[in-house]
Structure formats: C-alpha cells, structure tokens
Design an enzyme around this catalytic site. Structure first.
Site, mmCIF file in Angstrom:
data_model
loop_
_atom_site.group_PDB
_atom_site.id
_atom_site.type_symbol
_atom_site.label_atom_id
_atom_site.label_comp_id
_atom_site.label_asym_id
_atom_site.label_seq_id
_atom_site.Cartn_x
_atom_site.Cartn_y
_atom_site.Cartn_z
ATOM 1 N N ASP A 1 83.455 85.746 56.500
ATOM 2 C CA ASP A 1 82.399 84.750 56.740
ATOM 3 C C ASP A 1 81.018 85.394 56.907
ATOM 4 O O ASP A 1 80.032 84.927 56.330
ATOM 5 C CB ASP A 1 82.715 83.927 58.001
ATOM 6 N N LYS B 1 92.423 80.225 62.712
ATOM 7 C CA LYS B 1 91.683 81.479 62.497
ATOM 8 C C LYS B 1 91.841 82.453 63.679
ATOM 9 O O LYS B 1 91.752 83.655 63.502
ATOM 10 C CB LYS B 1 90.204 81.191 62.267
HETATM 11 P P1 NDP Z 1 83.042 75.238 66.190
HETATM 12 O O1 NDP Z 1 83.828 74.047 66.582
HETATM 13 O O2 NDP Z 1 83.538 76.594 66.512
HETATM 14 O O3 NDP Z 1 81.550 75.105 66.801
HETATM 15 C C1 NDP Z 1 80.861 73.890 66.717
HETATM 16 C C2 NDP Z 1 79.399 74.083 67.136
HETATM 17 O O4 NDP Z 1 78.721 72.853 66.922
HETATM 18 C C3 NDP Z 1 79.216 74.428 68.620
HETATM 19 O O5 NDP Z 1 78.042 75.207 68.769
HETATM 20 C C4 NDP Z 1 79.005 73.034 69.235
HETATM 21 O O6 NDP Z 1 78.281 73.045 70.439
HETATM 22 C C5 NDP Z 1 78.156 72.389 68.162
HETATM 23 N N1 NDP Z 1 78.190 70.936 68.188
HETATM 24 C C6 NDP Z 1 79.251 70.145 67.881
HETATM 25 N N2 NDP Z 1 78.904 68.839 68.010
HETATM 26 C C7 NDP Z 1 77.606 68.834 68.418
HETATM 27 C C8 NDP Z 1 76.689 67.789 68.729
HETATM 28 N N3 NDP Z 1 77.042 66.499 68.648
HETATM 29 N N4 NDP Z 1 75.440 68.129 69.119
HETATM 30 C C9 NDP Z 1 75.059 69.434 69.195
HETATM 31 N N5 NDP Z 1 75.891 70.469 68.918
HETATM 32 C C10 NDP Z 1 77.146 70.160 68.522
HETATM 33 O O7 NDP Z 1 82.834 75.063 64.598
HETATM 34 P P2 NDP Z 1 82.501 76.206 63.539
HETATM 35 O O8 NDP Z 1 81.546 77.155 64.152
HETATM 36 O O9 NDP Z 1 83.742 76.709 62.939
HETATM 37 O O10 NDP Z 1 81.770 75.362 62.388
HETATM 38 C C11 NDP Z 1 80.445 74.881 62.565
HETATM 39 C C12 NDP Z 1 79.888 74.385 61.251
HETATM 40 O O11 NDP Z 1 79.798 75.455 60.321
HETATM 41 C C13 NDP Z 1 80.745 73.312 60.581
HETATM 42 O O12 NDP Z 1 79.863 72.345 60.071
HETATM 43 C C14 NDP Z 1 81.431 74.039 59.449
HETATM 44 O O13 NDP Z 1 81.696 73.178 58.356
HETATM 45 C C15 NDP Z 1 80.358 75.047 59.074
HETATM 46 N N6 NDP Z 1 80.930 76.229 58.430
HETATM 47 C C16 NDP Z 1 80.480 76.546 57.190
HETATM 48 C C17 NDP Z 1 80.978 77.641 56.535
HETATM 49 C C18 NDP Z 1 80.487 77.952 55.182
HETATM 50 O O14 NDP Z 1 81.124 78.762 54.495
HETATM 51 N N7 NDP Z 1 79.391 77.370 54.749
HETATM 52 C C19 NDP Z 1 81.994 78.515 57.147
HETATM 53 C C20 NDP Z 1 82.388 78.103 58.484
HETATM 54 C C21 NDP Z 1 81.866 76.987 59.074
HETATM 55 P P3 NDP Z 1 79.067 73.178 71.861
HETATM 56 O O15 NDP Z 1 79.299 74.655 72.047
HETATM 57 O O16 NDP Z 1 78.111 72.598 72.821
HETATM 58 O O17 NDP Z 1 80.353 72.393 71.727
#
Ligand code: NDP
Length: 301
Positions: free
Chosen positions: A115, A79
């Site tokens: 999005d 992306k």
């Molecule tokens: P990113 O990898 O960009 O971000 C992940 C986020 O999750 C960060 O804030 C990260 O925190 C946090 N995180 C990951 N693991 C943990 C943990 N164990 N404990 C606490 N925080 C955690 O992913 P995306 O933003 O692209 O996607 C995030 C979610 O959104 C996914 O589940 C995805 O499926 C969903 N999504 C849904 C969409 C929809 O259309 N419904 C569209 C896009 C995404 P840190 O910064 O500390 O690493």
C-alpha cells in the site's frame, strides 16, 4: 455481463493460482486487474476470490501453504488477523501491523504490504517533490498508517495528522516519530487542520468519508495555497473533498492510482515479472465504470 465474461481467464490443468482472502469479496476490483494482466502476458495464471469467515482464516492459510498456490492478496477484514498465520512478515509490514500480499520464499509463506509504495508510485512526478515538503494527513486508520510511513520514508520534512479521534492520530504520530526521529510533526483536530492548510505542500485524505455518495468532506479546502497537491485515497467516485479541490483549481489525484500500483507491486511479488501497467489501468477503469452503473459500488481493493 458482456464485459464481465470477457475477463474470464482460461483455466487448464497447468493453471497457477493466486487467491484473494477477505470477506466480503463480491465487489473486489483486484480479480479484474490481475486476470487481465495474466491474459495479456499469456500466463497460465488465475486470480480467484477465497471468501472466508474469521473462524476459517487460519485453516485457509494452512491450505494455501500446503497446496500449489503462488500467493494471495489479503483484504478487509483480515489484513491484521492473517499475520500470526504466516512464516515471515517483511519489515515494513511488521511496523504497519498489516499485510495485503502473501508470496512464497523458499518453503515459506511471507507477508508484505504494497500500500505505501503503491501510494508513492501513484504520485508520479509529485513523488520527488515530497522530499523536504510538509503537509497534512487526514485520517489515522490502516491506510493512513501506510501512507504516513511511505511519506516519512520518502523524506518529507513535516507531517501533521488530523483525525476525528485524536487518540488514534497521536498514536500514529508517536510510532512514526519513533521510527523517523528527524521527522517533524504534530496532531490537529479536523477544525484545526483547516487553519493549517495555508502551510501545506500537500494534503492527503485517508478517511473512509467519500465511500458513500452523500458523504461530506472531512474539511474545507478553502485556505489551501495554489500549488497544494490534494490526494483522496477513495477511488470509487470524485468525493466532496476532491470536487472542492477541482473547484479551487488545486492539483489533485484520486485513489485509483494507489490501487493500481499496489496491485502491480503484488503482481511483481508473485510472478517476478514487471506488471503490465496499462493493462491493469484499463481493467480497473472498466471495473470502476461497471461499479458506478451497478447497484453495488465496489468498495474493497
Ligand atoms: P480504517 O477503518 O482503518 O480507518 C478509517 C478512517 O476514517 C479513520 O481515520 C476514521 O476516523 C475515519 N473516519 C471514518 N468515518 C469518519 C467520519 N464519519 N468522519 C471523519 N472521519 C471518519 O480504514 P482504512 O484506513 O483501511 O481505509 C480508509 C479509506 O482509504 C477508505 O476509503 C478506503 O477505501 C481507502 N483506501 C484506499 C486504498 C487505495 O488503494 N486507494 C487502499 C486502502 C484504503 P476515527 O479514527 O475517528 O474512527
């Protein structure tokens, strides 16, 4: 397999093509939605996966530009990486630094992100209640950024960000406040977020917690006010976070609505036609049900 076969589009010499670029793509739900829509509208269009490695991405986009392709979706992990390969990027997508949709304008290949608007549309009647509201966004990744920008654009009064890594939350908020100087906001740790719930009109969970079946909730929803809207962007199953909302009788939405509407908006970019929402919704529900039954759970849009 029966339901998979029944989604296969008819391919003819007149077929027009849309691709999804990503890696891996095996579990993508988008082909289900878009091929169902093309069939329902009797459009000779086909939506197909184009799984490429990072090293192939630039060439793949060159080929899309050169041949008779109407557009594409772009998903994880490209992306951001795809942006330098494009002729133009829409303003919102530029700010986000990510695109999920490629379409043609004139001779140019343009990138857009659906999005944020997909998220707002998924709120349905809650959308107009967002103006002047305040709430908590959990997470600060790519999806959080799109949701934060959309909420600020729609007129929320205050937005607080709680994330595991505080630096990422601060960075997101700093950029957001620069773009929307009248917005109020702050960053919190996940523990502090819990204490803030009583002051929230809404809470959006945008971390990846919930992608795996046994993932915990990022915070307890105890303390949220009775009318607080709870949204979880995860769409594969009721997450621990959403199950709490249900137990506490809080209004709640999962991420399937966002997935549906971001797809519908992409469809409209490519075809110039209104997406058949109910067809998309039904195809998505079928694909999600199949994912739950199979060993591999779809985890990419
Ligand atoms: P990113 O990898 O960009 O971000 C992940 C986020 O999750 C960060 O804030 C990260 O925190 C946090 N995180 C990951 N693991 C943990 C943990 N164990 N404990 C606490 N925080 C955690 O992913 P995306 O933003 O692209 O996607 C995030 C979610 O959104 C996914 O589940 C995805 O499926 C969903 N999504 C849904 C969409 C929809 O259309 N419904 C569209 C896009 C995404 P840190 O910064 O500390 O690493």
């Amino acid at each position: 397999m029966k339901s998979l076969e029944s989604t296969a589009p008819s391919i003819t010499g007149a077929s027009r093509l849309i691709f999804i670029l990503g890696h891996p793509l095996e579990h993508s739900l988008s082909p289900w939605m878009h091929n169902a829509a093309f069939r329902a509208l009797r459009m000779p269009w086909v939506y197909a996966p184009l799984e490429v490695t990072a090293g192939q991405l630039k060439n793949a986009v060159e080929i899309l530009r050169a041949i008779n392709v109407e557009g594409a979706n772009v998903t994880v992990p490209y992306k951001e990486k795809v942006i330098p390969c494009l002729d133009q990027v829409e303003r919102e997508a530029q700010w986000l630094g990510t695109v999920n949709t490629l379409y043609r304008r004139g001779g140019k290949l343009v990138g857009a992100s659906t999005d944020g608007e997909g998220f707002l549309k998924s709120l349905g009647p809650w959308r107009r209640k967002m103006r002047g509201s305040q709430g908590l966004l959990i997470g600060a990744g790519g999806a959080a950024k799109a949701v934060a920008e959309a909420l600020a654009r729609t007129g929320v009064r205050a937005l607080f960000v709680a994330n595991r890594s505080p630096g990422r939350a601060r960075d997101l908020l700093r950029r957001l406040l620069k773009r929307y100087p009248r917005l109020k906001g702050g960053t919190l740790s996940l523990t502090e977020g819990r204490g803030f719930l009583g002051r929230c009109d809404w809470v959006v969970q945008s971390t990846s917690l919930g992608l795996k079946t046994d993932d915990p909730s990022p915070l307890s929803l105890q303390g949220a006010g009775r009318g607080t809207l709870v949204v979880d962007l995860v769409y594969h199953r009721p997450t621990a976070f959403l199950r709490q909302a249900r137990r506490l009788h809080l209004p709640h939405l999962d991420g399937s609505g966002m997935l549906l509407h971001q797809g519908a908006l992409s469809f409209e970019y490519w075809t110039g036609r209104q997406a058949p929402l109910e067809v998309l919704r039904k195809a998505l529900a079928q694909a999600l049900a199949l994912g739950d039954r199979s060993a591999g759970i779809p985890d990419k849009s």
